[in-house]
Design a protein around this motif. Structure first.
Motif, PDB file in Angstrom:
ATOM      1  N   ARG A   1       0.929  -1.146  -0.065  1.00 27.37           N
ATOM      2  CA  ARG A   1       0.109   0.182   0.103  1.00 27.37           C
ATOM      3  C   ARG A   1       0.714   1.285  -0.115  1.00 27.37           C
ATOM      4  NH1 ARG A   1      -1.818  -1.135   6.129  1.00 27.37           N
ATOM      5  NH2 ARG A   1      -0.097   0.215   7.289  1.00 27.37           N
ATOM      6  N   LYS A   2       2.271   1.139   0.172  1.00 27.18           N
ATOM      7  CA  LYS A   2       3.027   2.473   0.173  1.00 27.18           C
ATOM      8  C   LYS A   2       3.484   2.702  -1.398  1.00 27.18           C
ATOM      9  CE  LYS A   2       5.240   1.135   4.682  1.00 27.18           C
ATOM     10  NZ  LYS A   2       6.408   0.686   5.282  1.00 27.18           N
ATOM     11  N   LYS A   3       3.094   1.937  -2.074  1.00 26.20           N
ATOM     12  CA  LYS A   3       3.088   2.223  -3.601  1.00 26.20           C
ATOM     13  C   LYS A   3       2.237   2.687  -4.217  1.00 26.20           C
ATOM     14  CE  LYS A   3       6.290  -1.969  -3.391  1.00 26.20           C
ATOM     15  NZ  LYS A   3       6.642  -3.269  -3.925  1.00 26.20           N
ATOM     16  N   PRO A   4       2.336   3.919  -4.512  1.00 25.01           N
ATOM     17  CA  PRO A   4       1.103   4.471  -5.127  1.00 25.01           C
ATOM     18  C   PRO A   4       0.593   3.975  -6.746  1.00 25.01           C
ATOM     19  CG  PRO A   4       2.536   6.292  -4.503  1.00 25.01           C
ATOM     20  CD  PRO A   4       3.226   4.975  -4.341  1.00 25.01           C
ATOM     21  N   GLU A   5       1.348   3.320  -7.419  1.00 29.73           N
ATOM     22  CA  GLU A   5       1.324   2.795  -8.464  1.00 29.73           C
ATOM     23  C   GLU A   5       0.402   1.574  -8.386  1.00 29.73           C
ATOM     24  OE1 GLU A   5       5.532   1.265  -7.543  1.00 29.73           O
ATOM     25  OE2 GLU A   5       4.124   3.201  -7.328  1.00 29.73           O
TER      26      GLU A   5
ATOM     27  N   SER B   1      -3.096   2.246  -7.579  1.00 27.51           N
ATOM     28  CA  SER B   1      -3.756   2.594  -8.646  1.00 27.51           C
ATOM     29  C   SER B   1      -4.271   1.509  -9.436  1.00 27.51           C
ATOM     30  CB  SER B   1      -2.918   3.602  -9.743  1.00 27.51           C
ATOM     31  OG  SER B   1      -2.528   4.858  -9.021  1.00 27.51           O
ATOM     32  N   THR B   2      -3.579   0.457  -9.380  1.00 25.60           N
ATOM     33  CA  THR B   2      -4.042  -0.564 -10.093  1.00 25.60           C
ATOM     34  C   THR B   2      -5.105  -1.293  -9.513  1.00 25.60           C
ATOM     35  OG1 THR B   2      -1.652  -1.275 -10.814  1.00 25.60           O
ATOM     36  CG2 THR B   2      -3.091  -3.014 -10.611  1.00 25.60           C
ATOM     37  N   GLN B   3      -5.192  -1.431  -8.142  1.00 24.83           N
ATOM     38  CA  GLN B   3      -6.326  -1.918  -7.519  1.00 24.83           C
ATOM     39  C   GLN B   3      -7.510  -1.030  -7.478  1.00 24.83           C
ATOM     40  OE1 GLN B   3      -5.399  -4.971  -5.855  1.00 24.83           O
ATOM     41  NE2 GLN B   3      -3.279  -4.233  -6.706  1.00 24.83           N
ATOM     42  N   LEU B   4      -7.318   0.138  -7.648  1.00 23.94           N
ATOM     43  CA  LEU B   4      -8.660   0.945  -8.193  1.00 23.94           C
ATOM     44  C   LEU B   4      -9.018   0.668  -9.470  1.00 23.94           C
ATOM     45  CD1 LEU B   4      -7.373   4.372  -6.539  1.00 23.94           C
ATOM     46  CD2 LEU B   4      -9.265   3.077  -5.545  1.00 23.94           C
ATOM     47  N   THR B   5      -8.407   0.237 -10.402  1.00 27.02           N
ATOM     48  CA  THR B   5      -9.257   0.088 -11.721  1.00 27.02           C
ATOM     49  C   THR B   5      -9.409  -1.358 -11.868  1.00 27.02           C
ATOM     50  OG1 THR B   5      -6.858  -0.369 -12.436  1.00 27.02           O
ATOM     51  CG2 THR B   5      -7.561   1.867 -12.711  1.00 27.02           C
ATOM     52  N   LYS B   6      -9.292  -2.120 -10.862  1.00 25.84           N
ATOM     53  CA  LYS B   6      -9.747  -3.704 -11.080  1.00 25.84           C
ATOM     54  C   LYS B   6     -11.225  -3.658 -10.955  1.00 25.84           C
ATOM     55  CE  LYS B   6      -5.588  -6.097  -9.721  1.00 25.84           C
ATOM     56  NZ  LYS B   6      -5.115  -7.042  -9.012  1.00 25.84           N
ATOM     57  N   PRO B   7     -11.922  -4.547 -12.007  1.00 28.12           N
ATOM     58  CA  PRO B   7     -13.339  -4.219 -11.927  1.00 28.12           C
ATOM     59  C   PRO B   7     -13.976  -4.981 -10.897  1.00 28.12           C
ATOM     60  CG  PRO B   7     -12.447  -6.212 -13.230  1.00 28.12           C
ATOM     61  CD  PRO B   7     -11.202  -5.180 -12.901  1.00 28.12           C
TER      62      PRO B   7
ATOM     63  N   PHE C   1      -7.570   2.705   1.433  1.00 25.66           N
ATOM     64  CA  PHE C   1      -7.486   1.270   1.289  1.00 25.66           C
ATOM     65  C   PHE C   1      -7.563   0.657   2.596  1.00 25.66           C
ATOM     66  CE2 PHE C   1      -4.241  -2.064   0.912  1.00 25.66           C
ATOM     67  CZ  PHE C   1      -5.050  -3.069   0.007  1.00 25.66           C
ATOM     68  N   LEU C   2      -8.483  -0.484   2.558  1.00 24.65           N
ATOM     69  CA  LEU C   2      -8.338  -1.189   3.891  1.00 24.65           C
ATOM     70  C   LEU C   2      -7.669  -2.437   3.849  1.00 24.65           C
ATOM     71  CD1 LEU C   2     -12.177  -1.030   4.728  1.00 24.65           C
ATOM     72  CD2 LEU C   2     -10.379   0.510   5.566  1.00 24.65           C
ATOM     73  N   GLY C   3      -7.612  -3.230   2.543  1.00 21.54           N
ATOM     74  CA  GLY C   3      -6.888  -4.341   2.566  1.00 21.54           C
ATOM     75  C   GLY C   3      -7.353  -5.297   1.395  1.00 21.54           C
ATOM     76  N   LYS C   4      -6.738  -6.511   1.209  1.00 22.44           N
ATOM     77  CA  LYS C   4      -7.463  -7.337   0.058  1.00 22.44           C
ATOM     78  C   LYS C   4      -8.084  -8.668   0.865  1.00 22.44           C
ATOM     79  CE  LYS C   4      -5.429  -7.805  -3.804  1.00 22.44           C
ATOM     80  NZ  LYS C   4      -4.783  -8.199  -4.896  1.00 22.44           N
ATOM     81  N   ASN C   5      -9.197  -8.912   0.435  1.00 21.15           N
ATOM     82  CA  ASN C   5     -10.034  -9.875   1.229  1.00 21.15           C
ATOM     83  C   ASN C   5      -9.395 -11.310   1.076  1.00 21.15           C
ATOM     84  OD1 ASN C   5     -12.126 -11.892   1.515  1.00 21.15           O
ATOM     85  ND2 ASN C   5     -13.308 -10.106   1.711  1.00 21.15           N
ATOM     86  N   LEU C   6      -9.166 -11.949   2.068  1.00 22.23           N
ATOM     87  CA  LEU C   6      -8.617 -13.266   2.052  1.00 22.23           C
ATOM     88  C   LEU C   6      -9.313 -14.228   1.708  1.00 22.23           C
ATOM     89  CD1 LEU C   6      -7.229 -13.098   5.950  1.00 22.23           C
ATOM     90  CD2 LEU C   6      -5.790 -12.751   3.889  1.00 22.23           C
TER      91      LEU C   6
END
Length: 322
Positions: free
Chosen positions: A19-23, A26-32, A71-76
């Motif tokens: 989460r420290k990496k802006p790129e 940005s990728t997570q924000l664009t995923k459907p 950003f909260l995280g990725k669902n396990l």
């Protein structure tokens, strides 16, 4: 303690490095299939016992600089990214206009998180609690405490940095430790009771456990001993840690203890306590839940660590008496 406490069943990988990496963000924000939950002034959009999840298209429609995106995280379970969108900087008129324009689909609309806890699953409640704690921190930390300059979001909402290049101080979300105690005394004829108290901040028929913030330079055990003496004038003889619960109102960590005291002669602090009641497990069985419509004595709701401690104590007493 077989049943887990509410708000302690986190199902997210917080991805503290990524989460420290802006790129990467940005990728997570664009995923459907990314999840976008919605908050406004301490309330969440809830529908049929679930947090409302905006679609990727809806996110594009609402995304602008007056929305806090965390950003909260990725669902396990499905490895999908989870964000919360806080609209609290919008006026009520702006919120309603956005709500109508995007056609957010929900039957219950905005629900206070305390009330929503009884509707949400244990995993979703943990996510909502985590989100609420971060949102509260963002709302209360908009300016640098060192120089007063505006703070800039970092680490996808998990840190902030002073915008003044000379100062440039980094700040992180804080958690306030709070001790909460179920207090026990056994009298001269062997009857064991716990102490429950009416608090100035609660309605009259509600009685609960004692609690208090840990002071700087103080261990949690010392905090328990101090709080018990300050609030009800009792001397502790035994302090036993039991469990903890994050409490996002606004951002506390509740540390639960079982305490034994040498006397049942109380001296209450009237600024904090209205009255106390020594109760047997049988007494507590006759009390009502918090929020009941009757005039009976009430104890905290089952989502709280206070109720968890009370239920644990009652169960323990019943086992002892067998």
């Amino acid at each position: 303690m077989s049943k887990p406490l509410l708000l302690t069943q986190m199902s997210l990988d917080r991805c503290s490095s990524a989460r420290k990496k802006p790129e990467w963000i940005s990728t997570q924000l664009t995923k459907p299939n990314t999840h976008f939950f919605v908050s406004y002034q301490g309330k969440f959009l809830v529908n049929a016992g679930q947090l409302v999840n905006l679609t990727r298209t809806q996110y594009d429609q609402v995304n602008h600089n007056r929305i806090t995106c965390i950003f909260l995280g990725k669902n396990l379970h499905d490895d999908q990214a989870v964000f919360v969108l806080d609209f609290s900087l919008l006026s009520e008129e702006q919120w309603q206009e956005l709500h109508n324009r995007v056609r957010l689909q929900c039957s219950d609309d905005l629900v206070d998180l305390r009330r929503a806890l009884s509707e949400l699953s244990v995993e979703v409640a943990s996510i909502a609690g985590f989100a609420n704690a971060l949102i509260n921190w963002h709302r209360s930390h908009q300016f640098c405490g060192y120089c007063g300059s505006p703070l800039l979001d970092k680490e996808a909402g998990h840190a902030k940095q002073c915008s003044d290049q000379v100062c440039a101080k980094l700040v992180f979300p804080r958690t306030d430790p709070v001790v909460i105690m179920i207090i026990e005394h056994t009298d001269e004829i062997g009857i064991t009771r716990c102490l429950l108290a009416g608090h100035q901040r609660s309605q009259g028929q509600v009685i609960s456990t004692l609690a208090g913030f840990v002071d700087p330079g103080e261990s949690i055990e010392e905090a328990v001993t101090r709080e018990v003496f300050e609030e009800v004038g009792l001397i502790t003889t035994s302090v036993r840690y039991l469990c903890s619960q994050p409490w996002p109102f606004p951002a506390s960590l509740m540390l639960g203890f079982h305490v034994k005291v040498s006397s049942n002669n109380t001296t209450i602090d009237p600024d904090e306590i209205t009255h106390v009641k020594w109760c047997t497990a049988q007494d507590i069985a006759s009390f009502s839940d918090w929020g009941s419509d009757d005039d009976n004595t009430q104890i905290p709701g089952k989502h709280s660590i206070s109720r968890y401690l009370i239920d644990w104590w009652c169960k323990n007493q019943l086992n002892v008496s067998k």
